[in-house]
Write an enzyme that holds these catalytic residues in place. Structure first.
Site, PDB file in Angstrom:
ATOM      1  CG  ASP A  60       3.036  -0.355   1.777  1.00 15.67           C
ATOM      2  OD1 ASP A  60       3.443  -0.839   2.853  1.00 15.67           O
ATOM      3  OD2 ASP A  60       3.536   0.658   1.258  1.00 15.67           O
ATOM      4  CG  ASP A 149       9.271  -6.240   1.410  1.00 17.04           C
ATOM      5  OD1 ASP A 149      10.397  -5.720   1.295  1.00 17.04           O
ATOM      6  OD2 ASP A 149       8.598  -6.187   2.461  1.00 17.04           O
ATOM      7  CD  GLU A 151      12.070  -4.900   4.159  1.00 18.53           C
ATOM      8  OE1 GLU A 151      12.246  -4.599   5.360  1.00 18.53           O
ATOM      9  OE2 GLU A 151      11.074  -4.528   3.494  1.00 18.53           O
TER      10      GLU A 151
END
Length: 401
Positions: A60, A149, A151
């Site tokens: 990624d 994503d 986080e």
């Protein structure tokens, strides 16, 4: 993953571990300790066997990896790639198009990911922004479902100032909007420790959304609450390919199936971990509890220091094992103690601590009552084990792996 403007992902990873420890110390310490959740980063600051013996590798990347030689990357064995497209509702990677198209041109199956900014706007708005700037999915066999994503915030509150219920609702809004507009549920990229701290171990998304687990400690487990398997695993911050290193849970044929539609990956095979001096976290705590159950005068503090090593060596000698001070498969199998309802003591505390790490709402009090038995049965059913409520060697291995 990394973000494009300032520093590398390695700094973000160290920062995440510090922030996670702070959050968990406030009430969830046992959930994240030992989970090496590895953050991508933001622009504002930094029990079954697998079906293939040949891992399917990928990567990624973001704007922090501006010049990727995609043909060379494919030649080294990369089969897939995720590319950062957007963040919040105001940032689009200027490198997205060249990376996304370059990966496809080299024959990689690729997808886009969105870095969540729950402090910037609602989840639905960010899903719409992502879809408008490269995050869409189409059934062409070479496009992976978009990934969220989610986080820790680089600075300040790792949970972006949201309560656990608010964070769960935010993720739900993103997921629902993406699904409504594409027909696919997005992949969720996260770490087990952050998930525990910021969603309170919410389990709902595991039924619909593929998991991209981030854990660079050498194992994909433990998984966040709600998932009993994962589709993708971020294994390292660097390696053979540019950017972060990833592995797909399945064969190359399975990867193509995943690109086209629904795919159910195999659960991670349980195994006995290797625990030794210098490590810290959940597995160390369990070792210490079990050593105490065998009579060692230890405090279960989650830090494998010289005292814990000495206790391991003493135990190994008493069991006729190689006294190397390392808790590997052989030592684990001698160390675990079968416990069941009515038992008390340090071994029960170890079970309860492990159950909490897997999302169970149990109190670590050393008393194996009906609540602990119910949590054991739930865990056993989730892992495909015989749901007898007794923690024997097989259940122990699934708990600690």
């Amino acid at each position: 993953m990394t973000y494009p403007h300032t520093r590398s992902g390695a700094v973000g990873r160290a920062g995440w571990q510090v922030r996670a420890a702070a959050v968990l110390a406030a009430g969830l310490a046992t959930l994240c300790t030992g989970v090496h959740g590895v953050a991508h980063a933001d622009t504002t600051a930094p029990t079954g066997a697998a079906r293939s013996t040949a891992p399917v590798h990928g990567l990624d990347v973001s704007g922090n990896n501006p010049h990727v030689d995609w043909k060379a990357t494919a030649a080294k064995g990369a089969a897939f790639a995720y590319v950062k497209a957007t963040e919040g509702v105001s940032y689009t990677s200027s490198y997205f198009a060249q990376q996304y198209n370059g990966a496809a041109g080299a024959g990689l199956i690729r997808g886009a990911y969105h870095f969540a900014r729950p402090d910037a706007s609602g989840g639905r708005a960010q899903a719409d922004y992502f879809l408008a700037h490269g995050g869409t999915w189409k059934r062409d066999g070479k496009t992976l479902p978009g990934a969220l994503d989610i986080e820790a915030k680089a600075h300040g509150d790792p949970c972006w100032g949201l309560s656990r219920s608010a964070m769960t609702n935010w993720i739900g809004a993103f997921v629902n909007e993406y699904h409504a507009r594409t027909g696919r549920h997005p992949v969720i990229y996260t770490a087990a420790g952050w998930w525990a701290a910021c969603t309170g171990n919410y389990r709902g998304f595991g039924r619909t959304d593929p998991l991209w687990i981030v854990n660079q400690s050498g194992t994909p487990t433990p998984l966040p609450a709600g998932w009993n398997t994962y589709a993708l695993w971020q294994t390292a911050a660097s390696g053979a390919f540019p950017g972060d290193q990833d592995v797909f849970n399945g064969t190359l044929k399975d990867l193509k199936t995943f690109a086209l539609g629904d795919y159910t990956p195999p659960p991670p095979a349980p195994s006995w971990p290797v625990v030794q001096q210098g490590q810290a976290g959940r597995q160390v705590t369990t070792v210490q509890y079990l050593l105490a159950a065998h009579g060692a005068p230890l405090t279960a503090d989650g830090r494998f220091g010289a005292g814990t090593r000495d206790a391991v060596i003493t135990f190994q000698r008493a069991q006729g094992l190689t006294p190397d001070g390392i808790v590997g498969p052989n030592t684990w199998q001698h160390l675990v103690v079968t416990v069941q309802q009515g038992d008390t003591g340090a071994a029960v505390r170890a079970v309860q601590d492990e159950l909490k790490a897997h999302g169970a709402a149990v109190t670590v009090d050393g008393r194996f009552g009906s609540g602990t038995r119910d949590a054991v049965i739930t865990f056993q059913k989730f892992r495909g084990l015989t749901p007898d409520g007794t923690v024997g060697p097989n259940t122990w291995m699934n708990l600690v792996s």
